[in-house]
Scaffold this active site. Structure first.
Site, PDB file in Angstrom:
ATOM      1  N   VAL A   1     -16.288   3.430   7.760  1.00 50.44           N
ATOM      2  CA  VAL A   1     -15.942   3.586   6.346  1.00 50.44           C
ATOM      3  C   VAL A   1     -17.120   3.161   5.465  1.00 50.44           C
ATOM      4  CG1 VAL A   1     -14.411   2.819   4.490  1.00 50.44           C
ATOM      5  CG2 VAL A   1     -13.465   3.342   6.745  1.00 50.44           C
TER       6      VAL A   1
ATOM      7  N   ASP B   1     -24.622  -5.921   7.643  1.00 49.72           N
ATOM      8  CA  ASP B   1     -23.638  -5.782   8.724  1.00 49.72           C
ATOM      9  C   ASP B   1     -23.940  -6.848   9.764  1.00 49.72           C
ATOM     10  OD1 ASP B   1     -21.692  -3.218   9.707  1.00 49.72           O
ATOM     11  OD2 ASP B   1     -22.311  -4.602  11.278  1.00 49.72           O
TER      12      ASP B   1
ATOM     13  N   LYS C   1       2.123  -3.228  10.903  1.00 47.77           N
ATOM     14  CA  LYS C   1       0.780  -3.263  11.477  1.00 47.77           C
ATOM     15  C   LYS C   1       0.929  -3.720  12.915  1.00 47.77           C
ATOM     16  CE  LYS C   1      -3.519  -2.881   9.713  1.00 47.77           C
ATOM     17  NZ  LYS C   1      -3.972  -2.128   8.530  1.00 47.77           N
TER      18      LYS C   1
ATOM     19  N   PRO D   1      -4.772   4.764  13.180  1.00 50.79           N
ATOM     20  CA  PRO D   1      -6.057   4.139  13.524  1.00 50.79           C
ATOM     21  C   PRO D   1      -6.388   2.978  12.604  1.00 50.79           C
ATOM     22  CG  PRO D   1      -6.286   6.537  13.315  1.00 50.79           C
ATOM     23  CD  PRO D   1      -4.933   6.171  12.767  1.00 50.79           C
TER      24      PRO D   1
ATOM     25  N   GLY E   1     -19.652  -0.089   9.096  1.00 50.94           N
ATOM     26  CA  GLY E   1     -18.960   0.613  10.175  1.00 50.94           C
ATOM     27  C   GLY E   1     -18.691   2.016   9.663  1.00 50.94           C
TER      28      GLY E   1
ATOM     29  N   ALA F   1     -13.274  -1.642   1.061  1.00 55.32           N
ATOM     30  CA  ALA F   1     -12.263  -1.126   1.990  1.00 55.32           C
ATOM     31  C   ALA F   1     -11.610  -2.198   2.852  1.00 55.32           C
ATOM     32  CB  ALA F   1     -12.908  -0.093   2.910  1.00 55.32           C
ATOM     33  N   ALA F   2     -12.182  -3.395   2.907  1.00 55.67           N
ATOM     34  CA  ALA F   2     -11.634  -4.421   3.799  1.00 55.67           C
ATOM     35  C   ALA F   2     -10.191  -4.751   3.404  1.00 55.67           C
ATOM     36  CB  ALA F   2     -12.494  -5.676   3.737  1.00 55.67           C
TER      37      ALA F   2
ATOM     38  N   LYS G   1       0.838  -1.210   0.000  1.00 52.57           N
ATOM     39  CA  LYS G   1       0.000   0.000   0.000  1.00 52.57           C
ATOM     40  C   LYS G   1       0.869   1.254   0.000  1.00 52.57           C
ATOM     41  CE  LYS G   1      -3.807  -0.358   2.682  1.00 52.57           C
ATOM     42  NZ  LYS G   1      -4.783  -0.148   3.796  1.00 52.57           N
TER      43      LYS G   1
HETATM   44  N1  PHE Z   1      -4.814   2.298   9.300  1.00 52.09           N
HETATM   45  C1  PHE Z   1      -4.905   2.615   7.938  1.00 52.09           C
HETATM   46  C2  PHE Z   1      -4.247   1.513   7.109  1.00 52.09           C
HETATM   47  O1  PHE Z   1      -3.760   0.572   7.699  1.00 52.09           O
HETATM   48  C3  PHE Z   1      -4.470   4.007   7.584  1.00 52.09           C
HETATM   49  C4  PHE Z   1      -3.105   4.577   7.834  1.00 52.09           C
HETATM   50  C5  PHE Z   1      -1.929   3.867   7.874  1.00 52.09           C
HETATM   51  C6  PHE Z   1      -3.001   5.931   7.944  1.00 52.09           C
HETATM   52  C7  PHE Z   1      -0.707   4.481   8.023  1.00 52.09           C
HETATM   53  C8  PHE Z   1      -1.793   6.561   8.099  1.00 52.09           C
HETATM   54  C9  PHE Z   1      -0.633   5.847   8.123  1.00 52.09           C
HETATM   55  O2  PHE Z   1      -4.268   1.530   5.903  1.00 52.09           O
END
Ligand code: PHE
Length: 381
Positions: A215, A234, A109, A145, A213, A290-291, A97
């Site tokens: 998003v 949901d 993560k 978040p 949720g 978005a998942a 990403k």
């Molecule tokens: N938590 C989100 C993701 O995992 C967004 C995010 C990640 C925002 C890192 C800023 C930095 O994609």
């Protein structure tokens, strides 16, 4: 005629049963070794918080582009190893990403396995211990978040350690990623419609949104504004009722949403929803949601391709949140600049779809190739 299904079930038994038994009997330590051997990431910082019973994992997959960043997820898991596995898989996706977004960051993560029912009462205690663990990796990873965490949690962690994205705006952060994540999915839906249906106009088109949720609900609003016919589901009946009445949309049972006939299916809840069982049942032209980690296994990419379903790879479709956090906090972008960058995710997807088509490969594989090229990883020929 009945001999056919019988024969199939015998085959299934022969092929599947030994593997399932093998997995059940496998020693946790062997599974632990396997997870590290197959992951290919840098390290996992782990702790067991004796005060709350929570297990915590900071999975740093790659720092080759810069410090790792990615969401902090709090969830109840069947076992700590399941939590670590989830964190590892999600961290690999973050590396892709970040590369797709051209962000100067690597993938990571964190996952906190919460003891059953503990979140409402122990959140602060758990986050205090988590902040100490985060501080101990000295900026190799930045938290953001994710599932069950938000800007208020980032504010709280920031009181102990500076390595966070998306504090609330009042505390100097970029705040909630929700709007931009949903906007990225919306643009992904438009690009998928363009490729699968030959039009970006989704007015009158049906979109099945799985999970409303934060998003998912924000996405429903954008879709309704664009004139789409939306069907939601949901796990929480309360959330469905709220969104259905707020936006005047239809709803389906959670177990039926994936097989609901629609133009676009938007998974916005749990991962692994695209698998050998669900893919034959899908009744959509395209998938964009978005998942995270929507494909259960890498083979599911080819399964979707064989069915002629256009799949917007999750790590592209959900990249709006990263563009929000990194754009505002690192690049000092305005909202309008973030909006423009998020809209460009649609263009990236069109390139991915074209590359998949000309290469005769799945869209996830094509997007991964693009990300790996940005990471400077050359493919074996
Ligand atoms: N938590 C989100 C993701 O995992 C967004 C995010 C990640 C925002 C890192 C800023 C930095 O994609």
């Amino acid at each position: 005629m009945t001999s056919i299904p019988q024969c199939l079930s015998v085959r299934t038994f022969v092929v599947v049963a030994p593997r399932a038994a093998w997995q059940r009997e496998r020693m946790p330590s062997e599974r632990y070794e396997d997870l590290f051997r197959t992951w290919g990431g840098e390290f996992v910082a782990t702790c067991h918080d004796t005060a709350t019973g929570a297990f915590m994992f900071i999975c740093v997959h790659s720092t080759s582009r810069g410090p790792a960043a990615g969401g902090l997820r709090m969830k109840e898991y069947a076992s700590p190893l399941d939590a670590m596995q989830d964190g590892m898989r999600l961290s690999s996706a973050m590396t892709l990403k970040m590369a797709i977004c051209d962000a100067p960051l690597g993938g990571g993560k964190s996952v906190i396995a919460i003891p059953a029912g503990a979140l409402p009462t122990l959140r602060k205690k758990i986050l205090t211990r988590y902040a100490a663990l985060l501080d101990s990796v000295h900026g190799a990873y930045y938290a953001a978040p994710d599932m069950n965490t938000g800007p208020a949690d980032m504010d709280f962690i920031y009181e102990q350690t500076p390595y966070v994205f998306c504090r609330s705006a009042e505390r100097g952060g970029s705040g909630s990623t929700t709007r931009h994540t949903a906007l990225g999915v919306f643009h992904s839906i438009l690009a998928s419609a363009e490729h699968a249906l030959g039009t970006r106009n989704i007015s009158g088109r049906s979109v099945a949104v799985q999970g409303v949720g934060e998003v998912g609900a924000a996405l429903v609003e954008l879709l309704v504004q664009a004139g789409a016919r939306v069907i939601v589901s949901d796990a929480s009946a309360e959330r469905v009722a709220d969104v259905a009445s707020r936006f005047g949309v239809a709803h389906a049972a959670p177990e039926q949403i994936a097989s609901t006939p629609c133009d676009i299916y938007a998974p916005c809840a749990i991962g692994g929803v695209l698998n050998a069982r669900s893919i034959p049942e899908l009744r959509c032209a395209a998938i964009a949601g978005a998942a995270n980690n929507q494909l259960e296994t890498p083979e599911d990419d080819a399964r979707l391709r064989e069915r002629g379903i256009v799949y917007a790879p999750d790590f592209v479709a959900s990249a709006g949140g990263v563009l929000h956090g990194v754009g505002i906090e690192r690049w000092r972008w305005s909202e309008a600049q973030v909006d423009a960058a998020v809209a460009r995710l649609g263009g990236i997807l069109l390139d991915v779809f074209a590359a998949a088509r000309s290469g005769g490969i799945g869209t996830h594989a094509a997007a991964e190739r693009l990300a790996r090229a940005k990471l400077g990883i050359t493919e074996p020929s």
